[in-house]
Design a protein around this motif. Structure first.
Motif, PDB file in Angstrom:
ATOM      1  N   ALA A 101     -75.729  15.992  80.186  1.00 19.50           N
ATOM      2  CA  ALA A 101     -74.855  16.431  81.351  1.00 19.50           C
ATOM      3  C   ALA A 101     -75.604  17.085  82.737  1.00 19.50           C
ATOM      4  O   ALA A 101     -75.346  16.733  83.753  1.00 19.50           O
ATOM      5  CB  ALA A 101     -73.749  17.238  81.062  1.00 19.50           C
ATOM      6  N   VAL A 102     -76.407  17.759  82.159  1.00 22.05           N
ATOM      7  CA  VAL A 102     -77.205  18.627  83.297  1.00 22.05           C
ATOM      8  C   VAL A 102     -78.572  17.732  84.012  1.00 22.05           C
ATOM      9  O   VAL A 102     -79.075  18.097  84.819  1.00 22.05           O
ATOM     10  CB  VAL A 102     -78.013  19.658  82.628  1.00 22.05           C
ATOM     11  CG1 VAL A 102     -77.002  20.917  82.293  1.00 22.05           C
ATOM     12  CG2 VAL A 102     -79.070  19.609  81.630  1.00 22.05           C
ATOM     13  N   THR A 103     -78.751  16.367  83.067  1.00 21.68           N
ATOM     14  CA  THR A 103     -79.935  15.820  83.776  1.00 21.68           C
ATOM     15  C   THR A 103     -79.214  14.213  84.452  1.00 21.68           C
ATOM     16  O   THR A 103     -79.793  13.931  85.078  1.00 21.68           O
ATOM     17  CB  THR A 103     -80.755  15.476  82.768  1.00 21.68           C
ATOM     18  OG1 THR A 103     -80.055  14.949  81.423  1.00 21.68           O
ATOM     19  CG2 THR A 103     -81.576  16.510  82.477  1.00 21.68           C
ATOM     20  N   VAL A 104     -78.199  13.791  83.799  1.00 16.49           N
ATOM     21  CA  VAL A 104     -77.468  12.630  84.336  1.00 16.49           C
ATOM     22  C   VAL A 104     -76.805  12.982  85.702  1.00 16.49           C
ATOM     23  O   VAL A 104     -76.058  14.070  85.692  1.00 16.49           O
ATOM     24  CB  VAL A 104     -76.759  12.153  83.339  1.00 16.49           C
ATOM     25  CG1 VAL A 104     -75.736  10.728  84.145  1.00 16.49           C
ATOM     26  CG2 VAL A 104     -77.319  11.563  82.141  1.00 16.49           C
ATOM     27  N   PRO A 105     -77.031  12.083  86.705  1.00 20.59           N
ATOM     28  CA  PRO A 105     -76.622  12.554  88.186  1.00 20.59           C
ATOM     29  C   PRO A 105     -74.779  12.300  87.982  1.00 20.59           C
ATOM     30  O   PRO A 105     -74.373  11.290  87.321  1.00 20.59           O
ATOM     31  CB  PRO A 105     -77.047  11.600  89.163  1.00 20.59           C
ATOM     32  CG  PRO A 105     -77.703  10.301  88.161  1.00 20.59           C
ATOM     33  CD  PRO A 105     -78.074  11.085  86.860  1.00 20.59           C
ATOM     34  N   GLY A 106     -74.139  13.226  88.606  1.00 16.95           N
ATOM     35  CA  GLY A 106     -72.700  12.935  88.860  1.00 16.95           C
ATOM     36  C   GLY A 106     -71.932  13.403  87.948  1.00 16.95           C
ATOM     37  O   GLY A 106     -70.724  13.255  87.866  1.00 16.95           O
ATOM     38  N   VAL A 107     -72.535  14.381  87.101  1.00 18.03           N
ATOM     39  CA  VAL A 107     -71.382  14.992  85.858  1.00 18.03           C
ATOM     40  C   VAL A 107     -71.396  16.318  86.618  1.00 18.03           C
ATOM     41  O   VAL A 107     -72.042  17.060  86.915  1.00 18.03           O
ATOM     42  CB  VAL A 107     -72.021  14.926  84.705  1.00 18.03           C
ATOM     43  CG1 VAL A 107     -71.376  15.557  83.656  1.00 18.03           C
ATOM     44  CG2 VAL A 107     -72.920  13.786  84.100  1.00 18.03           C
ATOM     45  N   ASP A 108     -69.911  16.608  86.474  1.00 24.43           N
ATOM     46  CA  ASP A 108     -69.596  18.125  86.525  1.00 24.43           C
ATOM     47  C   ASP A 108     -69.674  19.070  85.215  1.00 24.43           C
ATOM     48  O   ASP A 108     -68.893  19.020  84.440  1.00 24.43           O
ATOM     49  CB  ASP A 108     -67.946  18.030  87.234  1.00 24.43           C
ATOM     50  CG  ASP A 108     -67.327  19.430  87.630  1.00 24.43           C
ATOM     51  OD1 ASP A 108     -68.293  20.367  87.241  1.00 24.43           O
ATOM     52  OD2 ASP A 108     -66.445  19.402  87.956  1.00 24.43           O
ATOM     53  N   VAL A 109     -70.903  19.371  85.274  1.00 25.92           N
ATOM     54  CA  VAL A 109     -71.173  20.184  83.965  1.00 25.92           C
ATOM     55  C   VAL A 109     -70.190  21.346  83.794  1.00 25.92           C
ATOM     56  O   VAL A 109     -69.905  21.493  82.747  1.00 25.92           O
ATOM     57  CB  VAL A 109     -72.792  20.758  84.137  1.00 25.92           C
ATOM     58  CG1 VAL A 109     -72.951  21.204  82.719  1.00 25.92           C
ATOM     59  CG2 VAL A 109     -73.603  19.704  84.526  1.00 25.92           C
ATOM     60  N   GLY A 110     -69.937  22.095  84.815  1.00 27.07           N
ATOM     61  CA  GLY A 110     -69.028  23.221  84.631  1.00 27.07           C
ATOM     62  C   GLY A 110     -67.758  22.626  84.018  1.00 27.07           C
ATOM     63  O   GLY A 110     -67.199  23.644  83.189  1.00 27.07           O
TER      64      GLY A 110
END
Lengths: 190, 240
Positions: A101-110
Motif C-alpha cells: 500500500a505504501v509503494t503502489v500509487p493511488g492507495v489511501d494507506v491511512g
C-alpha cells in the motif's frame, strides 16, 4: 500448526481413536483451528507408518484405537523441549498489504490502516466477550483460556503495530512536505 | 435509551494566539446507561481532555457537556462540585486515595462532603467495598494495600451513592495483567448494572472490554468500532 505433534502429545494421555483425538484437541483449542476427522486419520496412518504410533485393537464399538510407541514417546518429549522456530515467520497478509500500500500509487494507506484497526478491534472485543463468559463459567478450562489469551495478545499486538504504522506515515508525510524548503538545513543546525 | 453523558460539538483550546493548541476539535460523544465506551488514542490525542471535560474538571472552549440532563457549563461552581460528588465517579491511574484515611473513610468522603450523616455514609461505604470484593479491608489504610486493592477502593469511591457516570483514566496502568483484568471486570459489572462508563486507555486489550471503542487522533474522532448493543439490551428487559 503441526497436527502430527498435537496428536502424538494427546496420545500421552492414553490410547484413543481418531474421533476422540479430534474432540480432545478441540476442547483445548475451542475450535480455533478446526481439524477434520479425515485429516486425523490420514495423520494417524502416517504416524503408524513411521513407527510412532501402533494400533491397539478396537474398542467395544469397533473404533480402531492407537497408542504411542517408544519412539512416539521420544518424539513428544523432543517437541516439548524444543522451542518453536521463529526463523521463518509465516506469511503475514496484513504486513504484505501495507508494504504494498505504501509503494503502489493511488492507495489511501491511512484508510487501509483505519479499516483494519476497526476490524481487529472488533475481533478483540469478541475474544474478550468469550473470555468474560469463560470467567463466569463454573469450571474454567485452563487450556482453552490460554489459547484465547494468545488470540487476545496477538490482536493487541496487531493494533499496536497499526498505530505505529500510522504515526510513522504521518511523520514521513510531515517530513516530505517540509523537505523542499528548510528542513535539511535545520537538521544540520541541530 | 438514556444518554447519561453527552458532549455536543465540544472544542477545547489551550493557550492563545500563535501558541494555541486545539486539544479537542468539535467532538460529539455520548455514553448511555448500561454502556461502557473506551476512548483510545496516542498521547496528545485529546483523550484525557475529553475525560476532564466530561467530569466537569475543565470547561470547553465551545460546545456543551451534559451529564444526566444537566448542562455542566450553565451550572455554577457550587452546583458543578455537587454533580461531581453525586453523579460522577472518577477513577485515576494512581488511585488518588487519601493516605490518612482508611478505605471505608475514603469511600465515605464524597457522601459526607455532600452532607450525609457520618454513620449512614460509613454504612454505604462498607456496602460499596463489599461489592468490589474487599469488605474485609474496610479499616485498612491505602499504604497497607496492594495496587489492585487500592484501585478497588477507588472504584468503590467512584460508585458509592448510586453515581451513574463512571470516568476512568488508565485505571489499570499501574497494575499487572491479571489484576488489571479484575478491575475491568468490576467496571464492566457496574455498567452492566446500569451505569454509563467511559474508559480512557492506550491499551487495545483493555479497550476491548467496552461495548464501543472510539479512536481519537489530534482531537478528532477518526474511528469507532463495535455496535451499540445497548438499545437491544434495554428493549429485551429492563425497560429503563
Amino acid at each position: 500448526m503441526s497436527v502430527r505433534q498435537a496428536l502424538l502429545a494427546l496420545l500421552e494421555q492414553g490410547p484413543m481413536y481418531g474421533y476422540q483425538l479430534r474432540s480432545e484437541f478441540e476442547q483445548r483449542t475451542g475450535g480455533t483451528w478446526p481439524l477434520n476427522v479425515g485429516q486425523v486419520y490420514t495423520t494417524l496412518t502416517r504416524l503408524e507408518r513411521d513407527g510412532l504410533v501402533a494400533g491397539a485393537g478396537a474398542d467395544d464399538e469397533g473404533h480402531v484405537v492407537y497408542r504411542l510407541t517408544e519412539d512416539g514417546h521420544g518424539e513428544v518429549a523432543t517437541w516439548f523441549t524444543t522451542p518453536v522456530a521463529r526463523t521463518q515467520p509465516p506469511r503475514d497478509e496484513l504486513a504484505i498489504k501495507l508494504a504494498l500500500a505504501v509503494t503502489v500509487p493511488g492507495v489511501d494507506v491511512g484508510r487501509v490502516i483505519q479499516q483494519q484497526r476497526t476490524a481487529t478491534m472488533k475481533a478483540l472485543q469478541d475474544y474478550t466477550r468469550l473470555k468474560r463468559s469463560e470467567r463466569g463459567a463454573e469450571r474454567v478450562d485452563l487450556a482453552w483460556g490460554l489459547v484465547l489469551d494468545s488470540l487476545v495478545f496477538a490482536a493487541e499486538a496487531e493494533i499496536r503495530w497499526l498505530d505505529h504504522c500510522e504515526s510513522r506515515l504521518r511523520r514521513a508525510a510531515r517530513e516530505q512536505s517540509a523537505a523542499p524548503a528548510s528542513a535539511p538545513v535545520q537538521e544540520e543546525a541541530r | 435509551m438514556s444518554a447519561v453523558l453527552t458532549l455536543d460539538r465540544v472544542s477545547r483550546v489551550h493557550g492563545e494566539g500563535a501558541s494555541a493548541v486545539e486539544a479537542l476539535k468539535s467532538v460529539t460523544f455520548t455514553a448511555a446507561a448500561g454502556e461502557l465506551v473506551a476512548v483510545m488514542g496516542p498521547s496528545g490525542s485529546g483523550k484525557s481532555t475529553l475525560l476532564t471535560l466530561a467530569g466537569g474538571l475543565d470547561s470547553p472552549t465551545s460546545g456543551t457537556v451534559t451529564v444526566e440532563g444537566a448542562d455542566l457549563g450553565s451550572l455554577g461552581l457550587k452546583d458543578r462540585a455537587r454533580m461531581r460528588r453525586t453523579a460522577i465517579g472518577y477513577v485515576f491511574q494512581d488511585f488518588n486515595l487519601i493516605p490518612a484515611l482508611t478505605a471505608a473513610e475514603n469511600v465515605a468522603l464524597p457522601l459526607e462532603l455532600d452532607g450525609q450523616r457520618p454513620r449512614a455514609a460509613r454504612a454505604a461505604a462498607r456496602l460499596a467495598l463489599d461489592e468490589v470484593g474487599i469488605g474485609h479491608l474496610a479499616d485498612r489504610f491505602p499504604d497497607d494495600m496492594s495496587g489492585g486493592q487500592a484501585q478497588r477502593v477507588a472504584i468503590a469511591r467512584a460508585v458509592v451513592g448510586e453515581r451513574r457516570l463512571i470516568l476512568a483514566d488508565e485505571p489499570t496502568g499501574a497494575l499487572d495483567t491479571e489484576t488489571g483484568e479484575d478491575i475491568l471486570q468490576l467496571l464492566r459489572a457496574r455498567c452492566d448494572a446500569g451505569a454509563a462508563g467511559v474508559l480512557v486507555t492506550h491499551e487495545a486489550r483493555h479497550a476491548a472490554w467496552a461495548d464501543r471503542v472510539v479512536f481519537l487522533r489530534d482531537g478528532v474522532v477518526v474511528d469507532e468500532s463495535g455496535s451499540a448493543p445497548v438499545d437491544a439490551l434495554l428493549d429485551a428487559g429492563q425497560g429503563r
